[in-house]
Design a protein around this motif. Structure first.
Motif, short mmCIF file in Angstrom:
data_model
loop_
_atom_site.label_atom_id
_atom_site.label_comp_id
_atom_site.label_asym_id
_atom_site.label_seq_id
_atom_site.Cartn_x
_atom_site.Cartn_y
_atom_site.Cartn_z
N ASN A 1 25.74 12.50 34.18
CA ASN A 1 24.95 12.61 32.94
C ASN A 1 24.71 11.28 32.25
OD1 ASN A 1 25.10 15.34 33.43
ND2 ASN A 1 26.67 15.73 31.91
N ARG A 2 25.22 10.18 32.82
CA ARG A 2 25.08 8.84 32.24
C ARG A 2 25.76 8.74 30.89
NH1 ARG A 2 25.06 6.98 36.35
NH2 ARG A 2 24.07 5.00 35.83
N ALA A 3 26.86 9.48 30.72
CA ALA A 3 27.54 9.55 29.43
C ALA A 3 28.47 8.37 29.19
CB ALA A 3 28.32 10.86 29.32
N ASN A 4 28.76 7.59 30.21
CA ASN A 4 29.54 6.37 30.04
C ASN A 4 28.61 5.18 30.18
OD1 ASN A 4 32.02 7.81 29.83
ND2 ASN A 4 32.06 8.04 32.06
N ILE A 5 28.59 4.32 29.18
CA ILE A 5 27.61 3.24 29.11
C ILE A 5 28.32 1.90 29.15
CG2 ILE A 5 25.68 2.29 27.79
CD1 ILE A 5 25.17 5.18 28.46
N ALA A 6 27.80 0.98 29.96
CA ALA A 6 28.32 -0.39 30.00
C ALA A 6 27.62 -1.20 28.91
CB ALA A 6 28.07 -1.01 31.36
N ILE A 7 28.36 -1.60 27.89
CA ILE A 7 27.82 -2.32 26.74
C ILE A 7 28.14 -3.80 26.87
CG2 ILE A 7 27.97 -2.61 24.23
CD1 ILE A 7 26.65 -0.04 24.97
N GLY A 8 27.12 -4.64 26.89
CA GLY A 8 27.35 -6.08 26.90
C GLY A 8 27.80 -6.56 25.53
N VAL A 9 28.94 -7.24 25.49
CA VAL A 9 29.50 -7.71 24.22
C VAL A 9 29.84 -9.19 24.34
CG1 VAL A 9 31.25 -7.34 22.44
CG2 VAL A 9 30.54 -5.42 23.90
N GLU A 10 29.21 -10.00 23.51
CA GLU A 10 29.57 -11.42 23.45
C GLU A 10 30.63 -11.58 22.37
OE1 GLU A 10 26.23 -13.97 23.00
OE2 GLU A 10 25.16 -13.16 24.73
N SER A 11 31.85 -11.78 22.81
CA SER A 11 32.96 -11.79 21.85
C SER A 11 34.09 -12.66 22.38
CB SER A 11 33.46 -10.36 21.62
OG SER A 11 34.68 -10.36 20.92
#
Length: 1016
Positions: A898-908
């Protein structure tokens, strides 16, 4: 709300697709470079419509939601078997409902949406695919086909609810959702480059003119026939009817599963008796086929449905589950052959049943298509696996198309299927891929191979270095934690491989082989620059035992600057590796290379000494620390009623074999008792002894329960050893070994099925020599003599953090502590003791390397290309298969239908990983698939930070997560962290007006600023 999915309105779905693509050149996480693009012109034709290629997702989790269908399309799917609907659409199912660890099991029924919601999802997907095909691919001719699926009885199919669904897909023009989608596209037309109003108006409302009928197991033949004729005659739909593997018969299926190694799968004989029987099925199909011809509609079979099996190990909730996946392939392709032969190839077959990149082209070449998949898409790589399959098929598409199945070719394929190791259990026997660590909220990327290795080898790093031919650096990375790269590069049991993510693709990376390459290519360069370490402490260390554990401890201590002497009763160091492991398994040169490395660090050796050592004497001679690294040198006795005098222990035999095999006289027939690695070594060695004609390996259980390394077992059998399963030695009289026949019972504490004697049943085997390989033990008397506490069970009292015994500064490890163990476990003990001694001396372990640097952009690109691509091992080129999970993982993203897990790019600066995982509650039905494949002992759908879409779902969940409650320059979120609920405002710079962990703040802000389309 946990398992309650929230369908996304079409405008927001369109915005998600367009904005994600414009920002990141991805759609639902699929990168543009992984989009499938046809290399050749040409189409197939089915149901009077054009088809770009004949593969796509089966009716199941991958066609339940609009985003799933879109993702399938981007990766190469062009035939979409929409998830089945039925009149009972408000069933509450127990969760999790899918277990795809190897062969797949599910307890799902139909779509978890209402019938009305399902219709809307399919129509939304229909429009989105038209837009993508025009906007991204520039194609004017539609190349995809939707195929509806309904069940499970005639009454339900005729109900107003399901009938409206069928009519709505036949002609959606009158439905509100069709009109809404068209209106939204026109209102958003400025977002498109290739799509214009004329194109939008031209999108056909005729979504489906075909159907796949799914009936429940046990559905009466008359009911099946009546439904088929209703769909063909009254609904005027081209029709496939789904048939079950039970048509093959209980005995056939049971024997087939056993022969392929799936003996643990328990069938219900009544399931076969209640299902459609083969002969009456043939009659049914012929009658319906004739009827379809009268109606001028295509009729065929969908092969196959899932196989009902018992739930015996708590895999899923309930008592019965349905099996699919690779174990089903040989069964389904054989059923296809049987049916094709009955109809002389003139029966259309839509195929699903264990399809993957290895067999899809062969299936298609027989004339079977369309081909749909589900289980393979539930595994790491996910939808990306479709791309490889679509590309495999492109090279086999012909200008024309086969209307008749090639029965001879299908017969050959069916015959070969049971022999194809890709579908045998042995190919991917998973021994618990999970690591015993809690899944963290952020920064979760981990290399399971490194965690699974007792010494924590930096496996992905040295594999990449080998791939880049940076052998010296690879050798340095290895020897930072392992001073025996040649030995372990040859003999290591590869605990790492049992954790390798490639197990869920096809087979683990040949990690050991790549270590050996690094050793062979980097050794001389490393030694040439190695300098002896100057003494940094007056403390002297005595190590008793020159096996792997003692060698490892000596290496790390000397490297840090301590005075180390290793004592051993043998004339050469190396212990079991030097004296017991046969020459044909490891060369003496390889052993000497590792010993030379250790000597170069300054370790001294006292060899050929009296084995009756004294700890007190060593301390009086100035040794502050003593490490007892003794081996397990006593063989366990073999219990026989008679004839024990000629039994030789495996260690004694192997030592004699290495010393002078020509002097051995074993006779013609040799029996090796046992199922471990020593038994395999003994069997292979015995086969090389002059005069030996037969070597039998006697084991009380079956092959699948043997503890021996699989490759060692295969080598022994390949060299001529004969495996005799389910036998236990009973007596040995006048050259005849009588063995008690055994059978498997209930599981014991180890999880293996207990071996139970079959009363009064024996087998006699002619035997001249018996070699006992049923384990070794430690001589605990010498430990007790030196004042070391050992209880009656042979357990030594130690501090588990340091392995220090009850005697101050006296440590123990290796076999002496844990009993017979592997080389790498022995090295781990030696490393632990070395660290403990250095800590006592106020010294830190010396690091001789800097973590290698890599081109991170190139590294990420190369890993991305490997995702979803099945490729069997090539050993020396296996660096091309390593997925470098510690650098980027995202398995939970890949396997979520279902694409319920998302890879979020985070500059931190507060976070380490390339991206962080965000779970979207409204898209999750808690199927459990991400929990199956997450390397941790955790479940991403429960344990990762969750984005909620509304207050109700937030309140009905326990997940750590957040809900946007006020948008704007200074947005306000409701948060739940560790059970505490509170409201937090963020300023325009992304700083939270609250005392929150900074990495968590950065993740929430990154999601809000960079992925606003997720906030439905």
């Amino acid at each position: 709300m946990g398992d309650l999915m929230r369908p996304i309105p079409f405008r927001k779905l369109l915005n998600w697709v367009m904005e994600e693509y414009e920002k990141y050149r991805t759609i639902f996480g699929i990168p543009q470079e992984k989009f499938f693009r046809k290399r050749r012109e040409g189409y197939l034709k089915l149901f009077g419509e054009y088809l770009g290629n004949p593969v796509g997702p089966a009716a199941g989790p991958h066609t339940q939601l609009a985003q799933n269908i879109v993702t399938s399309y981007l990766c190469g799917g062009r035939f979409f078997e929409l998830k089945t609907v039925q009149v009972l659409d408000r069933l509450k199912l127990a969760k999790p409902c899918i277990n795809a660890e190897d062969e797949c099991y599910n307890v799902e029924w139909s779509t978890e949406l209402s019938v009305e919601e399902a219709l809307e999802e399919y129509i939304k997907a229909w429009f989105l695919l038209h837009i993508l095909e025009k906007e991204i691919y520039g194609v004017n001719l539609r190349s995809f086909i939707f195929n509806m699926s309904v069940g499970y009885n005639l009454e339900g199919i005729k109900s107003c609810k399901v009938d409206s669904f069928i009519e709505g897909l036949k002609d959606a023009s009158h439905t509100p959702i069709f009109q809404e989608c068209k209106r939204v596209l026109k209102e958003e037309i400025k977002r498109f480059h290739a799509v214009d109003e004329e194109f939008i108006e031209g999108i056909s409302p005729h979504i489906c003119n075909s159907v796949t009928l799914s009936t429940m197991h046990g559905c009466p033949p008359g009911e099946i026939e009546a439904i088929c004729k209703y769909l063909l005659g009254e609904k005027k739909l081209h029709t496939f009817v789904k048939l079950n593997p039970t048509l093959l018969g209980y005995e056939f299926v049971k024997e087939a599963l056993y022969q392929m190694g799936y003996s643990y799968i328990q069938l219900k004989e009544e399931s076969f008796a209640h299902d459609l029987q083969y002969r009456e099925g043939i009659g049914l199909l012929k009658r319906v086929q004739d009827f379809a011809n009268e109606q001028q509609r295509l009729f065929g079979v969908k092969l196959s449905n899932t196989l009902p099996v018992k739930i015996t190990r708590g895999e899923l909730p309930g008592e019965e589950m349905y099996m699919s996946g690779r174990a089903l392939y040989p069964l389904t392709i054989n059923l296809a052959y049987k049916l094709a032969a009955e109809f002389n190839g003139r029966l259309k077959v839509s195929y699903a049943g264990g399809v993957d990149a290895f067999n899809i082209a062969r299936i298609f070449e027989t004339g079977i298509w369309p081909i749909t998949v589900a289980t393979t898409l539930l595994k790491p790589g996910g939808y990306l696996r479709l791309k490889q399959m679509a590309e495999e098929l492109e090279d086999h598409l012909e200008d024309g198309q086969k209307e008749i199945i090639d029965v001879e070719k299908l017969e050959e394929l069916a015959a070969s299927a049971f022999k194809d190791l890709n579908y045998h259990k042995e190919k991917r026997r998973v021994k618990g891929r999970k690591i015993t660590k809690t899944l963290p909220l952020t920064d979760c990327f981990v290399a399971p191979c490194t965690v699974g290795c007792p010494i924590g080898q930096d496996v992905p790093e040295y594999i990449r270095l080998v791939g880049e031919k940076r052998y010296l650096e690879a050798y340095e990375v290895i020897t930072q934690k392992n001073p025996l790269p040649f030995i372990t590069g040859t003999l290591c049991p590869q605990f790492c491989a049992y954790k390798c993510t490639r197990l869920d693709y096809e087979e683990p990376v040949c990690i050991r082989e790549l270590k050996k390459v690094a050793a062979e290519e980097g050794y001389q360069a490393y030694l040439s620059k190695l300098k002896k370490v100057e003494a940094k402490s007056p403390a002297k260390v005595a190590i008793i035992g020159a096996g792997p554990s003692g060698l490892a401890a000596g290496y790390f201590l000397a490297k840090a600057g301590l005075d180390v002497t290793i004592f051993d009763q043998k004339e050469k160091p190396g212990g079991t590796v030097q004296y017991v492991i046969p020459h044909f398994r490891i060369s003496r040169e390889a052993i000497e290379n590792d010993l030379e490395l250790i000597k170069r660090t300054g370790v001294k050796f006292e060899l050929g000494i009296d084995p009756d050592f004294s700890v007190d004497k060593l301390k009086k001679n100035g040794y502050k620390y003593v490490y007892l690294a003794l081996g397990a040198t006593k063989s366990n006795p073999l219990e026989l009623k008679t004839g024990r005098e000629k039994v030789i222990g495996a260690l004694e035999f192997l030592e004699q074999f290495n010393k002078n095999s020509e002097a051995l006289e074993l006779g013609k027939n040799v029996a090796v008792i046992g199922g471990g690695d020593s038994a395999m070594d003994a069997a292979r060695a015995a086969l090389r002894v002059k005069g030996v004609e037969k070597v039998y390996i006697i084991y009380r259980r079956t092959k699948e329960y043997m503890p021996a390394n699989r490759e060692e077992l295969k080598a022994a059998l390949a060299e001529g050893a004969v495996l005799k399963e389910l036998l236990s030695p009973y007596s040995w009289v006048k050259g005849v070994l009588r063995c008690q026949k055994m059978e498997l019972g209930e599981p014991d504490a180890s999880g293996r099925l207990m071996a139970i004697p079959k009363e009064g049943e024996f087998e006699d085997i002619p035997v001249d020599t018996i070699i006992s390989a049923i384990g070794q033990r430690v001589d605990y008397e010498i430990l007790k003599k030196n004042g070391i506490e050992v209880n009656e069970r042979g357990e030594v009292a130690v501090n588990p953090a340091t392995n220090e015994t009850n005697l101050e500064n006296v440590f123990i490890g290796g076999d002496a502590l844990r009993g017979p163990a592997t080389i790498v476990q022995a090295i781990a003990d030696g490393s632990k003791v070395a660290r403990a001694i250095l800590e006592k001396e106020g010294m830190a372990p010396v690091s001789s390397r800097v973590m290698p640097s890599f081109d991170q952009t190139r590294r990420l690109k190369e890993i991305t290309q490997k995702k979803g691509f099945l490729k069997n091992s090539l050993q020396e080129k296996d660096h091309e298969r390593c997925l470098e999970c510690g650098f980027v993982c995202n398995l939970c993203v890949e396997v979520c239908p279902n694409r319920a897990n998302i890879a979020i790019g985070v500059e931190s600066e507060n976070l380490k990983s390339l991206n962080q995982i965000l779970h979207v509650d409204g898209m999750c039905n808690e199927c459990g698939n991400c929990a199956t494949f997450c390397p941790y002992d955790g479940a991403p759908y429960k344990d990762k930070l969750t984005l909620f879409w509304n207050e109700e779902d937030f309140a009905n969940s326990q997940n750590n997560g957040f809900l946007l409650i006020e948008d704007g320059k200074e947005p306000v979120f409701k948060l739940r962290i560790e059970g505490n609920v509170f409201t937090v405002k963020f300023n325009a710079a992304g700083e939270a007006y609250a005392d929150l962990e900074k990495g968590l703040v950065d993740l929430i802000w990154a999601a809000f600023k960079g992925y606003k389309y997720l906030f439905i």
